[in-house]
Enzyme design. Structure first.
Site, mmCIF file in Angstrom:
data_model
loop_
_atom_site.group_PDB
_atom_site.id
_atom_site.type_symbol
_atom_site.label_atom_id
_atom_site.label_comp_id
_atom_site.label_asym_id
_atom_site.label_seq_id
_atom_site.Cartn_x
_atom_site.Cartn_y
_atom_site.Cartn_z
ATOM 1 N N TRP A 348 -59.771 107.039 -2.233
ATOM 2 C CA TRP A 348 -60.008 106.812 -0.807
ATOM 3 C C TRP A 348 -59.403 105.501 -0.337
ATOM 4 O O TRP A 348 -58.943 105.387 0.797
ATOM 5 C CB TRP A 348 -61.516 106.806 -0.536
ATOM 6 N N HIS A 349 -59.383 104.513 -1.227
ATOM 7 C CA HIS A 349 -58.926 103.187 -0.815
ATOM 8 C C HIS A 349 -57.418 103.086 -0.634
ATOM 9 O O HIS A 349 -56.947 102.157 0.032
ATOM 10 C CB HIS A 349 -59.407 102.129 -1.813
ATOM 11 N N GLY A 350 -56.665 104.001 -1.210
ATOM 12 C CA GLY A 350 -55.242 103.923 -0.936
ATOM 13 C C GLY A 350 -54.370 104.506 -2.023
ATOM 14 O O GLY A 350 -54.836 104.876 -3.108
#
Length: 488
Positions: A348-350
């Site tokens: 989700w963070h990248g």
């Protein structure tokens, strides 16, 4: 535009508040009419706010709003059979996650394809380096996709609405513009907290702001702004200076300084922004849930994730962990569920292997705690040792989170243990202001703060006014003003 900017604090917010409260009062009418008008005004300002991140992305957020609003009608139990409802839910998931993955992972996908199949005369080691660093060869000539601001937050928020309606935990919002306000409301649009529709559904149609609530909102905003500007921004100068140097030559003293400074920077940066968001919400009559609870006082990794980015942890718990079976199954299945959740948390963070590894390691640590080590931590009578251990582990994992590549993370962590301690080198990295900020970070990072009457400090109007003026003074002087979670 971010909250910790002069244009927001001195122009956008005062103008928004003036129109938000002034126009409905001038026009008059009953409470219902005033709420409707207030919602439309706040929606207009929210879209203007988002347009500062790119006018073209207004089409993206409009698409997310329209798709999920329509999906809400398809998945409602009292409107369609199970077949239509499941198709509607699947469409919403595919559209939301499809957009999120496209904007977040398209560049990494292209870089991987270029290194694997269009690497020219690259060696195997060079190809592997390109893949794990996410840097392509440019052979395909495809321009990189710019990540829209806040997409990770508002797509999750929109999807939670559809899932809650599907599970009959929330009612349909029939007013498209009210639903648009829920998604695009600027206090929580860019970096959360991720708000569940069921938590504020009533506030969209019936809310009132008294002088006390408004004052509390101002105080909370001032407190968050000071955390961001006075502490996070000041410490960021030290952390970034260390990270921008040749990390392969760092001694252990400077490496630990850079790691700890980043650990405090990301907390005061993100929690300060959450404080500002919650305070802004109060000013407009919304009650957003807390997003942080002194995470650096955690006595276990599990405890840390109960305290850190609570809205994200809650989202994954409600919409991934529990549907997978949660802990109401065999130990092996429970461990698998934990691993999946934190794998997705990292993703989700990248689009960087650092986030992937960061999430996987947290998943492994949580499984390790559940199977064995958690019992040792619980039985340890000296809880302070637990906190120190967890703080060190979290700091090491923030190094992975911060690094540009997995290779950089490995080099940096190695320097923290084999670089040799040379305390005299701290003099080259620290200024008087950064020392003061570092001391404040230690005092208010959780270890001491939880034992102080912070509510009384935040409640003191003179203290908050002083913090506001000092923060604005720093902004006027052009203080370094990065925002970590702006990239997500």
């Amino acid at each position: 535009m971010v909250f910790s900017s002069l244009i927001f604090c001195t122009i956008f917010l005062p103008l928004c508040l003036l129109v938000y409260y002034g126009v409905p009062r001038v026009i008059g009418g009953g409470q219902e009419r005033k709420i409707i008008l207030s919602n439309y005004i706040l929606l207009c300002f929210s879209l203007i706010f988002y347009a500062f991140g790119g006018v073209k992305y207004l089409l993206l957020i409009a698409a997310v709003i329209l798709i999920n609003w329509c999906a809400g009608f398809l998945v409602a139990q009292d409107r369609h059979g199970n077949g239509v409802r499941k198709v509607g839910l699947l469409c919403a998931i595919v559209c939301d996650m499809g957009m999120l993955f496209f904007f977040k992972y398209f560049n990494l996908f292209i870089a991987t394809i270029e290194n694997l199949f269009f690497g020219g005369e690259l060696t195997g080691a060079e190809r592997a380096t390109g893949i794990f660093s996410g840097v392509g060869t440019g052979a395909l000539g495809i321009d990189q996709i710019v990540l829209p601001v806040g997409i990770s937050f508002f797509t999750f928020q929109a999807l939670s609405y559809v899932i809650d309606v599907y599970n009959n935990k929330a009612e349909i919002q029939e007013n498209l513009l009210f639903f648009a306000l829920y998604i695009a409301c600027f206090p929580q649009l860019i970096a959360g907290p991720i708000v569940h529709y069921k938590d504020i559904a009533g506030q969209l149609t019936d809310r009132a702001v008294g002088s006390y609530e408004f004052a509390e909102g101002i105080k909370r905003f001032c407190f968050g702004l000071s955390k961001k500007v006075l502490i996070a921004n000041t410490i960021a100068t030290v952390a970034d200076k260390v990270w921008q140097s040749d990390i392969s030559t760092l001694d252990a003293t400077v490496a630990w300084l850079g790691a700890i400074c980043y650990t405090f920077q990301i907390y005061f940066d993100f929690s300060g922004y959450s404080d500002m968001a919650i305070g802004l919400g109060k000013m407009f009559g919304f009650d957003f849930k807390e997003n942080f609870d002194h995470p650096y006082r955690a006595e276990s990794i599990r405890d840390f994730w109960r305290r850190w980015h609570i809205s994200l942890s809650t989202w994954f718990r409600d919409y991934v962990y529990i549907p997978l079976g949660g802990s109401r199954c065999s130990m092996a299945k429970t461990c698998w569920n934990i691993f999946v959740v934190f794998l997705l948390t990292g993703i989700w963070h990248g689009a960087n292997w650092t986030f992937f590894v960061w999430g996987v390691v947290y998943g492994i640590l949580l499984i390790f705690e559940r199977l064995w080590f958690g019992k040792i931590l619980e039985k340890n009578p000296v809880k302070f040792l637990n906190r120190i251990l967890i703080f060190i582990v979290v700091t090491l994992l923030w190094v992975v989170f911060r690094a540009n590549t997995i290779m950089d993370a490995g080099i940096f962590i190695s320097r923290m243990f084999i670089g040799g301690f040379k305390p005299i080198n701290l003099l080259n990295e620290l200024s008087g202001m950064s020392v003061i900020a570092f001391i404040c970070a230690c005092l208010f990072g959780g270890f001491v703060q939880a034992h102080m009457s912070i509510k009384a400090v935040k409640g003191n109007a003179f203290v908050c006014l002083g913090l506001l003026l000092l923060s604005l003074l720093f902004l006027v002087n052009g203080t370094y003003n990065p925002f970590i979670y702006y990239q997500f």
